[in-house]
Design an enzyme around this catalytic site. Sequence first.
Site, PDB file in Angstrom:
ATOM      1  CD  GLU A  84      11.210  -6.818   2.213  1.00  0.00           C
ATOM      2  OE1 GLU A  84      12.113  -6.094   1.454  1.00  0.00           O
ATOM      3  OE2 GLU A  84      11.035  -7.969   1.726  1.00  0.00           O
ATOM      4  CB  CYS A 123      11.356   0.653   0.013  1.00  0.00           C
ATOM      5  SG  CYS A 123      10.492  -0.461  -0.938  1.00  0.00           S
TER       6      CYS A 123
HETATM    7  P1  NAP Z   1       7.596   3.073  10.718  1.00  0.00           P
HETATM    8  O1  NAP Z   1       7.304   4.529  11.476  1.00  0.00           O
HETATM    9  O2  NAP Z   1       8.475   2.018  11.095  1.00  0.00           O
HETATM   10  O3  NAP Z   1       5.988   2.449  10.499  1.00  0.00           O
HETATM   11  C1  NAP Z   1       5.756   1.347   9.886  1.00  0.00           C
HETATM   12  C2  NAP Z   1       4.602   0.380  10.352  1.00  0.00           C
HETATM   13  O4  NAP Z   1       5.046  -0.006  11.539  1.00  0.00           O
HETATM   14  C3  NAP Z   1       3.344   1.410  10.577  1.00  0.00           C
HETATM   15  O5  NAP Z   1       2.214   0.455  10.332  1.00  0.00           O
HETATM   16  C4  NAP Z   1       3.364   1.986  12.152  1.00  0.00           C
HETATM   17  O6  NAP Z   1       2.107   2.157  12.503  1.00  0.00           O
HETATM   18  C5  NAP Z   1       3.977   0.449  12.601  1.00  0.00           C
HETATM   19  N1  NAP Z   1       4.826   0.565  13.869  1.00  0.00           N
HETATM   20  C6  NAP Z   1       5.088   1.714  14.379  1.00  0.00           C
HETATM   21  N2  NAP Z   1       5.646   1.541  15.792  1.00  0.00           N
HETATM   22  C7  NAP Z   1       5.561   0.555  15.803  1.00  0.00           C
HETATM   23  C8  NAP Z   1       5.807  -0.341  17.001  1.00  0.00           C
HETATM   24  N3  NAP Z   1       6.455  -0.169  18.243  1.00  0.00           N
HETATM   25  N4  NAP Z   1       5.427  -1.866  17.126  1.00  0.00           N
HETATM   26  C9  NAP Z   1       4.757  -2.432  15.818  1.00  0.00           C
HETATM   27  N5  NAP Z   1       4.432  -1.504  14.954  1.00  0.00           N
HETATM   28  C10 NAP Z   1       4.915  -0.154  14.718  1.00  0.00           C
HETATM   29  O7  NAP Z   1       8.148   3.313   9.313  1.00  0.00           O
HETATM   30  P2  NAP Z   1       7.478   4.536   8.278  1.00  0.00           P
HETATM   31  O8  NAP Z   1       8.435   5.658   8.330  1.00  0.00           O
HETATM   32  O9  NAP Z   1       6.108   4.831   8.153  1.00  0.00           O
HETATM   33  O10 NAP Z   1       7.932   4.054   6.781  1.00  0.00           O
HETATM   34  C11 NAP Z   1       8.827   4.269   5.850  1.00  0.00           C
HETATM   35  C12 NAP Z   1       9.959   3.415   5.875  1.00  0.00           C
HETATM   36  O11 NAP Z   1       9.501   2.187   5.418  1.00  0.00           O
HETATM   37  C13 NAP Z   1      11.217   3.952   5.019  1.00  0.00           C
HETATM   38  O12 NAP Z   1      12.220   3.925   5.668  1.00  0.00           O
HETATM   39  C14 NAP Z   1      11.173   3.036   3.851  1.00  0.00           C
HETATM   40  O13 NAP Z   1      12.460   2.425   3.266  1.00  0.00           O
HETATM   41  C15 NAP Z   1      10.626   1.641   4.318  1.00  0.00           C
HETATM   42  N6  NAP Z   1      10.003   0.774   3.344  1.00  0.00           N
HETATM   43  C16 NAP Z   1      10.537  -0.092   3.038  1.00  0.00           C
HETATM   44  C17 NAP Z   1      10.025  -1.175   2.133  1.00  0.00           C
HETATM   45  C18 NAP Z   1      10.443  -2.267   1.577  1.00  0.00           C
HETATM   46  O14 NAP Z   1       9.936  -3.133   1.048  1.00  0.00           O
HETATM   47  N7  NAP Z   1      11.754  -2.584   1.967  1.00  0.00           N
HETATM   48  C19 NAP Z   1       8.872  -0.643   1.363  1.00  0.00           C
HETATM   49  C20 NAP Z   1       8.096   0.484   1.860  1.00  0.00           C
HETATM   50  C21 NAP Z   1       8.802   1.215   2.679  1.00  0.00           C
HETATM   51  P3  NAP Z   1       1.972   3.691  12.755  1.00  0.00           P
HETATM   52  O15 NAP Z   1       1.765   4.256  11.079  1.00  0.00           O
HETATM   53  O16 NAP Z   1       0.361   3.524  13.388  1.00  0.00           O
HETATM   54  O17 NAP Z   1       2.795   4.271  13.460  1.00  0.00           O
END
Ligand code: NAP
Length: 523
Positions: free
Chosen positions: A261, A300
Amino acid sequence: MSELLLNHLGGRWTAGTGAGTALFDPVLGDELVRVDATGLDLPAGFAFAREQGGAALRALGYRQRAEMLGAIVKLLQGHRDAYYEIATANSGTVKNDSAVDIDGAIYTLGTYAKLGAGLGAQLKNSRFLFDGEPAMLAKEGAFQSQHVQLPVRGLALFINAFNFPAWGLWEKAAPALLAGVPVVVKPATATAWLTQRMVRDVVDAGILPAGALSVVCGSSAGLLDALQPFDVLSFTGSADTAATIRRHAAVAERSVRVNIEADSINSALLLEGEAPGSAAFELLVKEVVREMTVKSGQKCTAIRRVFVPEAVYASAAEAIGARLAKTTVGNPRNDAVRMGALVSRAQLAAVQQGLQALKTQTEVLHDGATHALVDADPAVACCVGPTLLGARDADGAHRVHASEVFGPVATLVPYRSAAHALQLIRRGEGSLVASLYGSEDAALGRSALELADCHGRVHVINPAAAAVHSGHGNVMPQSVHGGPGRAGGGEELGGLRALDFYHRRAAVQAAPGVLEALAQAQA
Ligand code: NAP
């Protein structure tokens, strides 16, 4: 130093061996708690989840697992006040916004408890599901093919986003546990506290078998390396991290089933012929404002692009702007405040940067900077007022259709014809949700079908639905959540459809007597 939150892995509460990463109050700037996953034996912890947790869950039927979900609902309800306090402190959300996460989580769990009870009543003590009717493979049915679905014998790893620490856990864990699959959750670091507390409460209450629910707080390092072929992985977050995950050997080589997602440039569309002041026009205005401001736009599913006929562009800008102007922004502890903070300084910087980029191709119709913060220090608080942009050049403003600003920001886009509007919406390249506003059912139905292939959900609002619709951005457990293309290509929820991800389908090809034995096993 602040408290270090423990991880729960291998059936034990364990502290990381590093100094930890601090979590902050995004309004006051105070350090709250720390998380750390350094030194955890992930392979051993994962093996415990699969072998102990998985086996114990699978030994139960759907009915008993549904009862466990019901017990979790009751437990979480009893701790709601503590969860709201954590949400205020760590997510900077006003009560109504904390409710979207916390009560949304409890409602979703409750829905799966009920769906599971219904399934359990149908299946008695079955450990598997039949999938469809047998197909004949030989004359007179002498040899047949019966599809069955069995719980995967791995674990479900959830890597979650920061914006839904409660709902993000339970909307995934409810179907996984109902299916009989143990869960390991890694919450996003910035808001990990609420997830950790909920897991702590449920584990300590002894509702689930040992190994059925684990939490790793802190770095994601090593998590994917510890996955094995029969595990499943559910990721929610940015498209960049999603791409890293898809390239990882667990997915690329070991075929771990993955659900993603990611970002989404969701749309709202006012159909042609709806004049300013009409019921449909007012419904669109109200919903756009709600979507921009709930959780400070950190949803999201939030509306990012608002499509209106050229003739009503100015009126829509005025009506949305007038409502946005009334939004009080600041400290969620102050009752006068309607919109709290973004979750972190990093998110504040990302939103400001994204806004600057969109502004190069748009005009500002309502400026968030005009909102003075209530009870909050602008130098410390991660608060930002809602901003409505306008893209008069709907076709040329490519950034509007390509970049998601994860905050209280949306862009009004004028369209020339129904075909033009649909073509512009499709430039989002796959979204979680589009909402349609109009008064002609036939036109609404046609547009819904035009958009359904590139959205997980099409939310259609006519005056008959005005008082009863569930909201553009609210993810209801009865409907699927996810979207193709840019949205990640995933699918969650949708009632019992969610169980598919946690089961493996197999065909049993056999003579009728053997298939009869399968039916007996289900009785
Ligand atoms: P993110 O930086 O990609 O982080 C998401 C998760 O991935 C966090 O738990 C993060 O841990 C972890 N992570 C980071 N680097 C990783 C790696 N190399 N390998 C494995 N896991 C890793 O995303 P975000 O900026 O926090 O989230 C915002 C985004 O989420 C927005 O773009 C939003 O649209 C999207 N979103 C989508 C939905 C949906 O249902 N479609 C719902 C909610 C949000 P850390 O926090 O420890 O870095």
